[in-house]
Motif scaffolding. Structure first.
Motif, PDB file in Angstrom:
ATOM      1  N   ALA A   1       0.791  -1.213  -0.035  1.00 30.18           N
ATOM      2  CA  ALA A   1      -0.016  -0.004   0.003  1.00 30.18           C
ATOM      3  C   ALA A   1       0.804   1.283  -0.177  1.00 30.18           C
ATOM      4  N   THR A   2       0.158   2.228  -0.097  1.00 27.42           N
ATOM      5  CA  THR A   2       0.987   3.780  -0.242  1.00 27.42           C
ATOM      6  C   THR A   2       1.142   4.341   1.145  1.00 27.42           C
ATOM      7  N   LYS A   3       2.300   3.663   1.701  1.00 31.44           N
ATOM      8  CA  LYS A   3       2.733   4.484   3.071  1.00 31.44           C
ATOM      9  C   LYS A   3       3.126   6.004   2.747  1.00 31.44           C
ATOM     10  N   LYS A   4       2.436   6.577   4.061  1.00 24.66           N
ATOM     11  CA  LYS A   4       2.551   8.151   3.929  1.00 24.66           C
ATOM     12  C   LYS A   4       3.040   8.500   5.286  1.00 24.66           C
ATOM     13  N   GLY A   5       3.555   9.683   5.514  1.00 26.46           N
ATOM     14  CA  GLY A   5       3.758  10.553   6.945  1.00 26.46           C
ATOM     15  C   GLY A   5       4.371   9.796   7.815  1.00 26.46           C
ATOM     16  N   ARG A   6       3.828   9.514   8.817  1.00 29.70           N
ATOM     17  CA  ARG A   6       4.835   8.879  10.138  1.00 29.70           C
ATOM     18  C   ARG A   6       4.852   7.297   9.942  1.00 29.70           C
ATOM     19  N   LYS A   7       3.985   6.560   9.150  1.00 29.36           N
ATOM     20  CA  LYS A   7       4.122   5.270   8.837  1.00 29.36           C
ATOM     21  C   LYS A   7       5.446   4.996   7.851  1.00 29.36           C
ATOM     22  N   MET A   8       5.429   5.775   6.899  1.00 34.20           N
ATOM     23  CA  MET A   8       6.903   5.722   6.053  1.00 34.20           C
ATOM     24  C   MET A   8       7.821   6.226   6.857  1.00 34.20           C
ATOM     25  N   MET A   9       7.852   7.196   7.711  1.00 40.75           N
ATOM     26  CA  MET A   9       8.919   7.656   8.470  1.00 40.75           C
ATOM     27  C   MET A   9       9.329   6.514   9.232  1.00 40.75           C
ATOM     28  N   ARG A  10       8.562   5.756   9.865  1.00 39.04           N
ATOM     29  CA  ARG A  10       8.749   4.598  10.848  1.00 39.04           C
ATOM     30  C   ARG A  10       9.559   3.385   9.968  1.00 39.04           C
ATOM     31  N   LEU A  11       8.704   3.397   8.962  1.00 44.15           N
ATOM     32  CA  LEU A  11       9.649   2.223   8.124  1.00 44.15           C
ATOM     33  C   LEU A  11      10.945   2.629   7.959  1.00 44.15           C
ATOM     34  N   ALA A  12      11.188   3.653   7.488  1.00 48.10           N
ATOM     35  CA  ALA A  12      12.759   4.203   7.191  1.00 48.10           C
ATOM     36  C   ALA A  12      13.463   3.905   8.441  1.00 48.10           C
ATOM     37  N   GLN A  13      12.903   4.355   9.612  1.00 49.27           N
ATOM     38  CA  GLN A  13      13.719   4.434  10.689  1.00 49.27           C
ATOM     39  C   GLN A  13      14.088   2.980  11.107  1.00 49.27           C
ATOM     40  N   TYR A  14      13.129   2.001  10.983  1.00 49.64           N
ATOM     41  CA  TYR A  14      13.607   0.566  11.374  1.00 49.64           C
ATOM     42  C   TYR A  14      14.478  -0.063  10.317  1.00 49.64           C
ATOM     43  N   LEU A  15      14.053   0.216   9.100  1.00 50.57           N
ATOM     44  CA  LEU A  15      15.048  -0.409   8.310  1.00 50.57           C
ATOM     45  C   LEU A  15      16.587   0.038   8.243  1.00 50.57           C
ATOM     46  N   THR A  16      16.539   1.426   8.780  1.00 53.83           N
ATOM     47  CA  THR A  16      17.961   1.905   8.977  1.00 53.83           C
ATOM     48  C   THR A  16      18.676   1.268  10.230  1.00 53.83           C
ATOM     49  N   MET A  17      17.863   1.136  11.502  1.00 51.96           N
ATOM     50  CA  MET A  17      18.187   0.488  12.633  1.00 51.96           C
ATOM     51  C   MET A  17      18.703  -0.858  12.299  1.00 51.96           C
ATOM     52  N   VAL A  18      18.008  -1.751  11.616  1.00 56.21           N
ATOM     53  CA  VAL A  18      18.179  -3.109  11.318  1.00 56.21           C
ATOM     54  C   VAL A  18      19.597  -3.079  10.497  1.00 56.21           C
ATOM     55  N   GLN A  19      19.746  -2.533   9.422  1.00 60.18           N
ATOM     56  CA  GLN A  19      20.761  -2.342   8.588  1.00 60.18           C
ATOM     57  C   GLN A  19      22.210  -1.819   9.553  1.00 60.18           C
ATOM     58  N   ARG A  20      22.046  -1.012  10.276  1.00 56.28           N
ATOM     59  CA  ARG A  20      23.105  -0.484  11.163  1.00 56.28           C
ATOM     60  C   ARG A  20      23.631  -1.368  12.113  1.00 56.28           C
TER      61      ARG A  20
END
Length: 374
Positions: free
Chosen positions: A181-200
């Protein structure tokens, strides 16, 4: 098939339904008969695999339905029938294995005047099922979101599953995100945050497991409400570029299905390097969103996954920028005549002074305590 074997397969079907929450007969067949064979012990090939799995699963499900241990639910869009555990099926499965805590699925979806309808998330859930079973058939271990939620209550965010590679000396655990689905706003921000955390390397511990890497999977033919194709790949990359402070490599899996019944056609892996929007990037202003009060704000995550707030505001005939740390305390500010200069300087200051800022003793203790609790 003997009666003893028949009972074992029925228990196995209930077991897999409980792990995913619901499954169609196609996916149940793939889990029960990964490699079906003929009466002579010769493995089926090609379309004969699907036919053998379908006939076998039909017999297993027919008995479970007769015993009222599962409930059929008709899915929209000709996607077939989903099966959930009934209360009787959950009790029966729990008796077979005392370590299991199966739950009845009779509350999945909603019923109005006796007419059942699927939840809005059913297509996303189905895509997750298909993808995790694909990895299971490829020799990986899996944990579903249903299992992770049951075993780890009150987490801020859950993945769509874990894929665990047990080959080699040390298992590798992948955090799975499925986009439909088309995530927007805080949902997309949280996705980016957790992807970054896991990769780091800063993934939260779930079920005693810490993910080593993440990947994002998506269908290539999903359309939005206007009929336009959703470009999940570039949407996720754009969200990440707004939040990372250094290049990030991430795997993407493009999933394609070949008909309305969601039969898996192909899974294609690609690895992308996502670059951050830097201070000298002509699109630096796109990092910021304007609030109703005229403030320009941007969330940035440091190397430890902490969220910082970058802000640009207008004061009479000039502009000012501020950086607020993860605790909301202003750590740096400056005044400039140009809004564009403020955008560039505040991003550059964060990248050079705060992106790799070490954790304080209090933060180290807090992170260690959170890991112990999990």
């Amino acid at each position: 098939m003997s009666e003893h074997n028949a009972d074992a397969y029925r228990v196995m079907a209930l077991y897999w339904i409980s792990r995913f929450g619901w499954l169609r007969s196609r996916e149940i067949g793939q889990l029960l008969l990964a490699t079906p064979v003929t009466l002579d012990g010769v493995p089926h090939t090609g379309p004969a695999i699907d036919d053998a799995q379908r006939k076998f699963t039909h017999r297993v499900l027919h008995r479970l339905l007769a015993d009222k241990q599962i409930i059929p639910r008709l899915l929209p869009k000709s996607a077939g029938t989903a099966y959930v555990l009934s209360a009787a099926g959950a009790r029966y499965l729990a008796k077979q294995d005392s370590t299991l805590r199966p739950r009845a699925g009779d509350t999945w979806g909603r019923s109005v005047a006796g007419v059942w309808s699927a939840p809005n998330s059913w297509e996303h859930e189905l895509l997750c099922c298909i993808l995790l079973i694909y990895f299971h058939q490829s020799g990986y271990k899996i944990l579903t979101e249903v299992e992770l939620r049951a075993q780890n209550p009150r987490m801020i965010k859950y993945p769509d599953g874990f894929v665990i590679d047990t080959r080699g000396t040390a298992p590798k655990v992948f955090w799975v995100e499925v986009e439909s689905a088309t995530k927007k706003g805080r949902k997309m921000m949280r996705l980016a945050q957790y992807l970054t955390m896991v990769q780091r390397g800063d993934a939260p511990v779930m079920s005693g497991i810490k993910a080593d890497k993440a990947f994002v999977a998506f269908r290539t033919d999903i359309l939005d409400t206007s009929g336009a194709r959703i470009d999940h790949l570039n949407r996720v990359k754009a969200a990440l570029s707004r939040h990372i402070g250094a290049p990030l490599r991430l795997a993407f899996f493009e999933v394609s299905v070949r008909n309305a019944q969601y039969h898996l056609d192909a899974v294609v892996r690609r690895v992308e390097t996502v670059f951050p929007i830097g201070a000298d990037d002509p699109n630096v202003h796109k990092l910021f969103t304007c609030t109703r009060t005229g403030l320009y704000q941007c969330d940035r995550f440091d190397i430890h996954g902490r969220r910082w707030l970058l802000q640009v505001s207008i004061i009479h005939d000039h502009y000012s920028w501020q950086i607020f740390d993860p605790h909301g305390k202003e750590t740096r500010s400056y005044v400039d005549r140009s809004k564009e200069s403020c955008f560039r300087y505040v991003v550059d200051t964060f990248n050079t002074e705060f992106y790799e800022r070490p954790l304080s003793d209090v933060e180290i203790a807090s992170f260690a305590q959170a890991a112990t609790v999990q």
